[in-house]
Scaffold this motif. Sequence first.
Motif: not given
Length: 565
Positions: A463-465, A507-513, A518-520, A545-547
Amino acid sequence: MAAPIFNFNVGVLGHVDSGKTSLCKALSTVESTASFDKNPQSRERGITLDLGFSSFSVDVPDQLRSDFPEPDNQLQYTLVDCPGHASLIRTIIGGAQIIDLMMLVVDVTKGMQTQTAECLVIGEITCNHMIVVLNKVDMVPEEKRQATIDKMKKRMHKTLETTRFRDCSICAVAAKPGGPDADNNESIGMTELINTLKAHTYKPKRDRGGDFIFSVDHCFSIRGQGTVMTGTVLNGSVSINDTIEIPAMKVTKKVKSMQMFKKPVDSIMQGDRAGVCVTQFDPKQLERGLVCSQGALPTILGGIISVEKIAYYKGQVNSKAKFHITSGHETVMGRVYFFGLYDDKEATNDSTNFNFDVEYVHQDELFGKQSAKNEASADVSENRPCRQYALLEYEKPVTCPQHCLVIGSKLDTDIHANICRIAFHGKLLQGFTDAKYQETILPKVKISKTKVREGLVERCNDEYTVIGKNLFKKETNMQSFSGLKVTLSSGEKGTIEGGFGQSGKAKIRIPEGLKPETYQRYSGSKKKGKGKSEEAESSSDQEPIKIFLTFKRYVYDPEKKMIQN
């Protein structure tokens, strides 16, 4: 012994064969050594190929009487006859920089032509005062003459209404009635022209101070005396026995004597037209160029200029493009790189120096000034700089004054094409004399360039990566991007932790989750009651979803550091 008369420089510009030289001959009483184009090729072809100089003197006009109260004071007009042929525009640019007032000569039977318009552009850059001379009125039948003159005056005023010369005086003349081969035909309209010229004469700012800079247009030897360089003083002053430098040759000479139109003088100053005599110097080595007090004129390999686009130039003026760059009186090929200042708070009133302490933004092209009409219809979101600059890289070294006028042109354009070839103009703010300026000076110039990289979310680790793809190439050094911030098109913000595998994935960390949706979507888990094919169909309907990775670099930073706000 001071200069006997006050000198006022009048540039005579216009299209080839508009009668400029005939006009100068009709007005002049004293020819200089460089007058009326002594070049044999000029005489053979019947056109001016070089700058010509001549003069005439009048009593001081009433508006200047308080400045020159002596009864025997005279006002001398030096006429600078500039070639009109399109291929000689660089010579015209050189001539225009030494004038106090411009006479734009127009053939009354033809009106404005391409080179007339280019001369008008040069006049706007270099001069604040102009008189239009409609020449060759004798070519119009007498019964139609006045109507033709009135019509052309109206047309010229219409042409000039958007320039600084709107409402300027227009005189109708015939400098050489019957053409160049006619004899003893008296000129028409010369008295009115001289009176108009006198009415528009002002006292230009002249200063004896500062470095002596002298623009040489002709060089010749006199047996038993030495070598005479004729020209115009651009800056400062010089006296007999002073030492002057010829910077193009790195030699110094002592001034032996001086004359102003055949009258000996002890000193000359800014604005004066004179001949300077030195000894032991071969005139063939310097036909045209600049001489100065020692060390006054650096030789530069590049520089930074303030810059404005010419409104009449219809092409794009792009960074990395090559132009003919006229700096002072020298024209060489050079490459330009544009950048702008976008923060009004950082702008200063100092228009002569470049500020290395503020940040500028790279521009792919030079912007022109927007008219009020264009501004009203322009996209409000369009961000334009409050000031524009250019970095110049010359193909050959250039010797020119500090803070000199710089003009960029496309002189290799077809001269028969009906287009303006002068693209931009500006002032030299910083010249580069160091051959290694790209290493020693350019890194101090903070010109930023924004870069945007775009990739896609491939999957979620938790959920954070997330794992991103297409953001980097396989061979990219991922370590240099570690710690940089990214944004997902779904709104989440994250930080690059490093590479993932060997194929350029990150590998990208999403600090606030991650958001639940998106996770689903990217975690690989299924919702209850929904089959695999139904889930795949649902995902395929959605945009991936783009980065986005956005950062800036300073163009001349040798370390190529990436900066994020």
